[in-house]
Scaffold this active site. Structure first.
Site, PDB file in Angstrom:
ATOM      1  N   TRP A   1      15.437 -28.855   2.807  1.00 27.79           N
ATOM      2  CA  TRP A   1      16.494 -28.041   3.413  1.00 27.79           C
ATOM      3  C   TRP A   1      16.328 -27.822   4.913  1.00 27.79           C
ATOM      4  O   TRP A   1      17.221 -27.281   5.554  1.00 27.79           O
ATOM      5  CB  TRP A   1      16.579 -26.675   2.723  1.00 27.79           C
ATOM      6  CG  TRP A   1      15.270 -25.974   2.482  1.00 27.79           C
ATOM      7  CD1 TRP A   1      14.597 -25.909   1.298  1.00 27.79           C
ATOM      8  CD2 TRP A   1      14.481 -25.212   3.417  1.00 27.79           C
ATOM      9  NE1 TRP A   1      13.440 -25.172   1.439  1.00 27.79           N
ATOM     10  CE2 TRP A   1      13.353 -24.729   2.726  1.00 27.79           C
ATOM     11  CE3 TRP A   1      14.626 -24.895   4.772  1.00 27.79           C
ATOM     12  CZ2 TRP A   1      12.371 -23.952   3.338  1.00 27.79           C
ATOM     13  CZ3 TRP A   1      13.659 -24.124   5.399  1.00 27.79           C
ATOM     14  CH2 TRP A   1      12.543 -23.656   4.684  1.00 27.79           C
ATOM     15  N   ASN A   2      15.214 -28.208   5.510  1.00 24.05           N
ATOM     16  CA  ASN A   2      15.004 -27.823   6.908  1.00 24.05           C
ATOM     17  C   ASN A   2      15.765 -28.709   7.906  1.00 24.05           C
ATOM     18  O   ASN A   2      16.236 -28.223   8.929  1.00 24.05           O
ATOM     19  CB  ASN A   2      13.512 -27.793   7.235  1.00 24.05           C
ATOM     20  CG  ASN A   2      12.811 -29.099   6.947  1.00 24.05           C
ATOM     21  OD1 ASN A   2      13.130 -29.804   5.988  1.00 24.05           O
ATOM     22  ND2 ASN A   2      11.836 -29.443   7.765  1.00 24.05           N
TER      23      ASN A   2
ATOM     24  N   SER B   1       7.369 -30.154  -0.200  1.00 25.10           N
ATOM     25  CA  SER B   1       6.087 -29.475  -0.332  1.00 25.10           C
ATOM     26  C   SER B   1       5.073 -30.320  -1.088  1.00 25.10           C
ATOM     27  O   SER B   1       5.421 -31.244  -1.832  1.00 25.10           O
ATOM     28  CB  SER B   1       6.279 -28.144  -1.072  1.00 25.10           C
ATOM     29  OG  SER B   1       6.593 -28.388  -2.439  1.00 25.10           O
TER      30      SER B   1
ATOM     31  N   GLU C   1       6.334 -37.707   1.961  1.00 26.99           N
ATOM     32  CA  GLU C   1       6.086 -37.036   3.244  1.00 26.99           C
ATOM     33  C   GLU C   1       6.040 -35.549   2.941  1.00 26.99           C
ATOM     34  O   GLU C   1       7.074 -34.927   2.650  1.00 26.99           O
ATOM     35  CB  GLU C   1       7.194 -37.352   4.243  1.00 26.99           C
ATOM     36  CG  GLU C   1       6.968 -36.742   5.610  1.00 26.99           C
ATOM     37  CD  GLU C   1       6.295 -37.686   6.600  1.00 26.99           C
ATOM     38  OE1 GLU C   1       6.250 -37.346   7.789  1.00 26.99           O
ATOM     39  OE2 GLU C   1       5.820 -38.749   6.183  1.00 26.99           O
TER      40      GLU C   1
END
Length: 481
Positions: free
Chosen positions: A136-137, A211, A232
């Site tokens: 979401w970032n 995460s 990643e």
């Protein structure tokens, strides 16, 4: 099933969308598989022509995508940067793919050094369907950063963006109407982790950004299906500042590298190590400049720091700050989560007197927090920087590149910025791998990142007479016991 997304600026659930079922994902995947052979048959030039037309369509309709992304993330300028960056990424791969793959995705014929009548060449064969699970970032950037080279390679692409930031998908998909051949091999499915699992069950390769905890689950699911996983994951990026550094330049680099997107980047600077001779002066300047940074509330078009995109992140930041203070850290500026307009915000925060037994120096923070620690020698700085389970990226700042470079070479991270911070965010060209728990798989950066979506087939050609069975006769052995 209906799901709702929260507006990070207001805290309101103001966007409803339908989550895909496992059968929905299977149906979409099947349609992509049916279309992929025709996409591959276009050849490299046909595919990059389609990607170029899509770049034009996205550029022409950028404002609706930016507006939706700004609602997803609560910031405007970086939303513009993401969409414009996606256009550049499309055009970059349209230019690179022909050079990387050749017109027929085959290498040159070569003669065997062992058998004079044998020649060989390599053929590049794409995975038919590649899957992408993004966070979401940076919703647009990370949905497309891997999918675009996969498409250029000839794969079909199935993307599951985060359920936290789904609004950008609808206006982005509208741009595919201008490129029907691409529309048949690119699809998005919306939903939570269950949809991600359903995606893994259908694809031939999966790329995941997120995460460590979820990355482990993705890797395990991929292993059960015996498909490649490119991961990643998180970071706890260090910056080492040597006493020869220009203080003002170092402070500016650290603030930008640590606080961009309100620190909500896996490549954010999250640990600051400063040589003792300049530690106090650096800390004063850092705290002073950080204290003058403003939130982009109430006007999304002003201020430096946007809201925390995913409100539960506020609890993680608060827990780490509380632990640090309890163990002796001092808060020089910021330090408290705010609620403005219903959203959750974290002002720029600088901590002093931190130690490695604090959570804030060991666990990913994903917020605008800069903990600062003194060191005496370069050896000590390298040891502190390497005292982590992560190894995504980092930085070293000194008076000259020549002084900084030997220190950077000793830090265990996939990408090191020298005399700046977070250059790995700004440059796509250098290849890099993630170290430690920060991920696994081939480089997602650099020209060779397209190789993750290709298998190498050897075509070995005999121009002479095949050897007869008699070559296996035992009596032909040159020596006997």
């Amino acid at each position: 099933m209906k799901m709702a997304a929260v507006n990070p600026r207001t805290g309101e659930r103001d966007y409803e969308f339908a989550a895909a079922s496992a059968q929905d994902v299977a149906d979409v995947a099947a349609a992509l598989r049916r279309a992929q052979p025709e996409w591959l048959a276009l050849g490299v030039q046909g595919r990059v022509a389609a990607l170029s037309r899509w770049a034009d369509a996205v550029a022409a309709h950028r404002l609706p995508i930016i507006a939706a992304l700004a609602q997803d993330t609560g910031r405007w300028f970086l939303s513009e940067t993401e969409v414009d960056g996606a256009v550049r990424n499309l055009r970059r791969w349209a230019a690179l793919a022909p050079e990387m793959l050749g017109d027929d995705m085959r290498g040159p014929e070569k003669a065997s050094a062992l058998i004079p009548t044998v020649r060989y060449q390599n053929q590049s064969v794409p995975y038919p369907l590649s899957g992408f699970i993004s966070p979401w970032n940076f919703p647009v950037t990370l949905s497309l950063i891997d999918a675009v080279p996969a498409l250029a390679a000839g794969s079909a692409a199935l993307i599951k963006p985060s359920e936290v930031t789904p609004r950008f998908v609808a206006p982005l998909l509208e741009t595919l109407d201008a490129v029907p051949e691409l529309k048949s091999v690119l699809a998005f499915v919306l939903g939570d982790g269950a949809v991600g699992q359903a995606l893994i069950d259908q694809v031939d390769l999966v790329c995941f950004t997120g995460s460590v905890a979820t990355g482990r689950k993705v890797a395990e699911a991929a292993a059960r299906r015996f498909i490649p996983a490119s991961l990643e994951l998180g970071g706890k990026d260090p910056v080492v500042i040597l006493e020869s550094a220009d203080l003002d330049q170092a402070v500016d680099a650290v603030l930008r590298g640590g606080l961009s997107n309100s620190g909500q980047a896996c490549l954010s600077i999250e640990r600051v190590y400063v040589q003792r001779a300049i530690h106090d002066a650096f800390l004063d300047k850092l705290a002073d400049k950080a204290s003058r940074l403003t939130l982009n509330w109430p006007d999304i078009h002003s201020g430096h720091l946007g809201p925390l995109i995913h409100a539960p992140q506020a609890g993680i930041i608060e827990r780490q700050l509380k632990d640090a203070v309890a163990k002796g850290a001092r808060v020089l500026t910021g330090g408290e989560i705010r609620t403005d307009g219903g959203g959750r915000w974290c002002p720029a925060t600088v901590l002093a007197d931190v130690t490695h037994d604090m959570e804030i120096m060991r666990e990913e923070t994903f917020g605008p927090v800069l903990p600062v620690m003194a060191f005496d020698t370069a050896d000590e700085a390298v040891a502190l920087a390497n005292d982590t389970t992560f190894g995504l990226s980092g930085a070293v700042i000194a008076g000259t590149v020549e002084e900084a470079l030997p220190v950077a070479e000793r830090i265990n991270a996939g990408g090191m910025s020298v005399n700046d911070c977070a250059l790995t965010i700004l440059t796509y060209e250098p290849e890099k791998n993630s170290f430690g728990l920060s991920g696994m798989g081939g480089s997602r950066m650099g020209p060779a990142s397209i190789n993750r979506f290709l298998r190498r087939k050897a075509l070995i050609m005999q121009s002479g007479v095949p050897a007869p069975l008699d070559v296996l006769e035992e009596s032909r052995a040159p020596s006997r016991a």
